[in-house]
Design an enzyme around this catalytic site. Sequence first.
Site, PDB file in Angstrom:
ATOM      1  N   HIS A   1      -1.722   6.869 -50.850  1.00  0.00           N
ATOM      2  CA  HIS A   1      -2.536   7.750 -50.622  1.00  0.00           C
ATOM      3  C   HIS A   1      -1.840   8.939 -49.891  1.00  0.00           C
ATOM      4  CE1 HIS A   1      -2.283   5.051 -46.697  1.00  0.00           C
ATOM      5  NE2 HIS A   1      -1.667   6.269 -46.250  1.00  0.00           N
TER       6      HIS A   1
ATOM      7  N   ASP B   1      -5.936   4.935 -43.826  1.00  0.00           N
ATOM      8  CA  ASP B   1      -5.567   6.144 -43.827  1.00  0.00           C
ATOM      9  C   ASP B   1      -5.624   7.006 -45.066  1.00  0.00           C
ATOM     10  OD1 ASP B   1      -4.323   8.426 -42.747  1.00  0.00           O
ATOM     11  OD2 ASP B   1      -2.267   7.790 -43.015  1.00  0.00           O
TER      12      ASP B   1
ATOM     13  N   HIS C   1       1.410   0.456 -39.883  1.00  0.00           N
ATOM     14  CA  HIS C   1       0.948   0.931 -40.763  1.00  0.00           C
ATOM     15  C   HIS C   1       2.301   1.918 -41.441  1.00  0.00           C
ATOM     16  CE1 HIS C   1      -1.164   3.458 -43.651  1.00  0.00           C
ATOM     17  NE2 HIS C   1      -0.786   4.655 -43.066  1.00  0.00           N
TER      18      HIS C   1
END
Length: 996
Positions: free
Chosen positions: A577, A372, A260
């Site tokens: 995000h 996330d 990630h």
Amino acid sequence: MYHQPVFKNRRTLLERAEKFISEIYFTDCNLRGRLYGDSYPLEFLTSFLSSKRIPFSEAVSQNFAPYKIGDTFGPTWCTCWFKVILRIPESWRGKEVHLLWESDGEAMVWRDEQPVQGLTKEGEKTSYILSECLGDDDPHSITLYVEMACNGLFGAGQGSMIAAPDPNRKYSVHKAELVVLHRDVRETLTDFEMMVDIVKHLGEGEQRGYQALFTVNQMVNLCDPAQPDSFPKARALAESFFTQRNGGSQHTVHAMGHCHIDTAWLWPYEETIRKCGRSWVTAVRLMEKNPDFRFTCSQAQQFQWVKSWYPGLYAQIQHFVKKGQFIPVGGTWVEMDGNLPSGESMVRQFLEGQRFFHQEFGIYCKEFWLPDTFGYSAQLPQIMQGCGISRFLTQKLSWNLVNTFPHNTFFWEGLDGSQVLTHFPPGNSYEMKGRVDELVNTVKNNKDKGRANHSAALFGFGDGGGGPTQLMLDRLTRVQDTDGLPKVRMSTPDQLFSELLADSALLCTWSGELFLELHNGTYTTQAKIKRGNRQCESLLHDIEVASSLALGQDKAFHYPLEQLQELWRLLLLNQFHDVIPGSCIEMVVEDALRYYQDILRVGSGLLGDACRHLGQRDQKGDAPAVFNSLPWERNEVVQLQEATGPPSLALVKVPSVGRALVTDTQPAIPVSVTVQADGTVLMENGILKTIINKDGSLASLCLMESNREALSDGCHGNQFVMFDDVPLYWDAWDVMDYHLQTRCQPVTEVVEPVQVVSPGGLRGSVRFTLRISPKSTVTQEVVLDAMSPYVRFNTQVEWGESHKFLKVEFPVLVRSSNATYEIQFGHLQRPTHRNTSWDWARFEVWGHKWADLSEHNFGVSLLNDCKYGYSIHKNLMALSLLRAPKAPDANADMGAHLFTYAIMPHAGSFQTAGVIQSAYNLNYPLRLFKTSTDTAPWSAFSVDAAAVVLETIKQVEVLCDLLERPDHTQPAQMTSEGITLGFGPHQIRSLLLVLK
């Protein structure tokens, strides 16, 4: 034969084994101290410092100066390039040779002009393998380059990870040398590590844990660190233990490599490009050595960056995608925020992402991948399904602060009834390390025991990148099927979800939004980013509508396809995000605001060009006209553009999705503005009547037709209120429930009292200024236009606070147990009471352009043009305006802010009162342009059902999905009167039309 007994003192045996492999204790005689053999210095080490991130070809042409180990360089965000010239001793033939490199920053090794390995001390990667077994034909003289970023895996926070970056931090290389790695020691160490972890994490209550304890103790007895020929005996014991298999009913963990990488967070966008390069090249090296290794990777934007910056690496990625090892997932341009982007923006995330993956790799992603983000809109299941996706993986709800979410595997049902199979990895992480405790927790935490017997384990360093390591793969290989642990299978998302779906009969269904009970400050933090997002969403919408209409009017018009894609991709990038939520460092904010300015600048030109093609410009002269991009007729006051003097206003009537000339029209009931004897100001327009106090608050707000007062008795509306705002840790992210206990007295200190600006007719308005604190002021123009169903508040705030939260409150004369909030392509209800912990956890919630509180036949709506945070409790409606966190951006939200909100009392329901249309009108202004004086009013599209919104117009008479793929099984019903479509509640439908 006599054997010494094994004492069952668990602590002594366990600590004995731990010390045997310790990096700290007894390294002079334990196994860990034998990991490396001979070492040899580098022949030459030189360096070059750059303040910019430059390509390899430019870097290698610079002047490199000698570098001494331990010397410092920097500061933060610089790049130090090293030229490494090494000579491997002839005596090392047959040995495994590494370049050992330990440094503060993130590094990339370049060899033969290509990136070959990422190096990060925080990510278990401190060596580059020069040769696994140095042969006669292998080169002994090698030149490498090491590109080192002056930042860590998680940026450069001063004092804590999420603190604002330390701009003056210095960096250094602590170790750079050639070493011989003893592979047999490394493998034996891994056996010991896994055995010790099994002892620790199966615990004293498990027989299997004691078997592991006695086995590892015997391994220590057999293993002499100074005698490598003793290692096989110890390893054989471990192998015997690991291969004692489970029964057929044991839980299966689907292990998938993952990395990630936040597209921006504690580092700028440009550094993310290098993070992708460092991480993905490492994954590719692992694939070459481990044919079973599978690596999942999301975010088309990151693939695009790697394609541009590292074409050689990208070609290798394409190769491993074809082999099924490098697996693109997610289907979106970036892993966007799940709450704040508009519905159309969410569709474009999938449209741009899926198209990219299809064009580059020939695939469409089957699963949405969003580990996330800070909550998940109830409209996402329908959007996913419309984009060919029926599976969803995330993890963040495990962060809930109040209530534990009850499922790990379930069907998620959206606003319209669409369902997607959803999985939360029970290990509660998207960056596992292949350790025993993670596997144990995966089984232990699974809330759907008996319903789902398969789970995902995503392993690899994440957030800051890094990804999997060989050590993680080795750990998982040892416990593929070991009694006492779940079965471990190197797997893919498709294999996982196929297994879950095949045995899904007992799975539960969760209906509605997946609300994260944390990080609700992200609805407000970095207000300028949120304003830029809303403005750009509106502008791009209008460009596409105007361009589509211009194409129909003028075949010579060139639809700006390439420019629009570029602008959309910039907007989608900023919806990552940690960007649109405002949880990023100041450098990222600066980049984001610059991108918004680019979109507005270029987009304004594209819109102007399209509008010019909507009418005719000839010898009859230029006449002012307006363009309406919304699917209903609008009758509004507009301000004509004039360079000097008071604003020139006009009341215009414009048909649905069309154009009209500006004509001199008078309202049936003009606005009246009256300064009363007590200094208050009365404004009314035949729809609304409001009394404004000297401090700008509303003493009354009345719906005139029914003579219904909207404000509670003895209360004032439009009250600015400050709260203390000190969260537990996540400063930019969190607003805690206890902030409600710190409510200060409303802001009432008048700097400039209410004075009339517009005296009535087409517009009435007053202006005033209040002092919020010694550091902050608010100036507001309260506006009531002719024929307008709402009072508008044009607001400017000079903001200089620290850990404060500014809201505006309207105590209304309405009682309802639920309030309604606009979300993407729809709306949902949330409670206004706090009966349960689930209700209480929603003390601060998100919505888009409006929120409404209604009882039977009457209600009040709050509209806004760039805000997302609301708190509606009982009859108190509050809109969150500004926060002042200090981490990770120490200057977050400081300075001047512009925004508009409106209050709209209404009869009937919000649907019948036109609240939805009014909120669109506030956010999508009528666009002025010049045309011929004889241009007639024209409407391109209209919808005869008020409950249906024609949201977007782009460029076959069939229905299509949200990826614009035709569905020839559903031809549209064409008649001379138009196209007939059926809609379910909150349903999204797309139609392809061919211009003839």
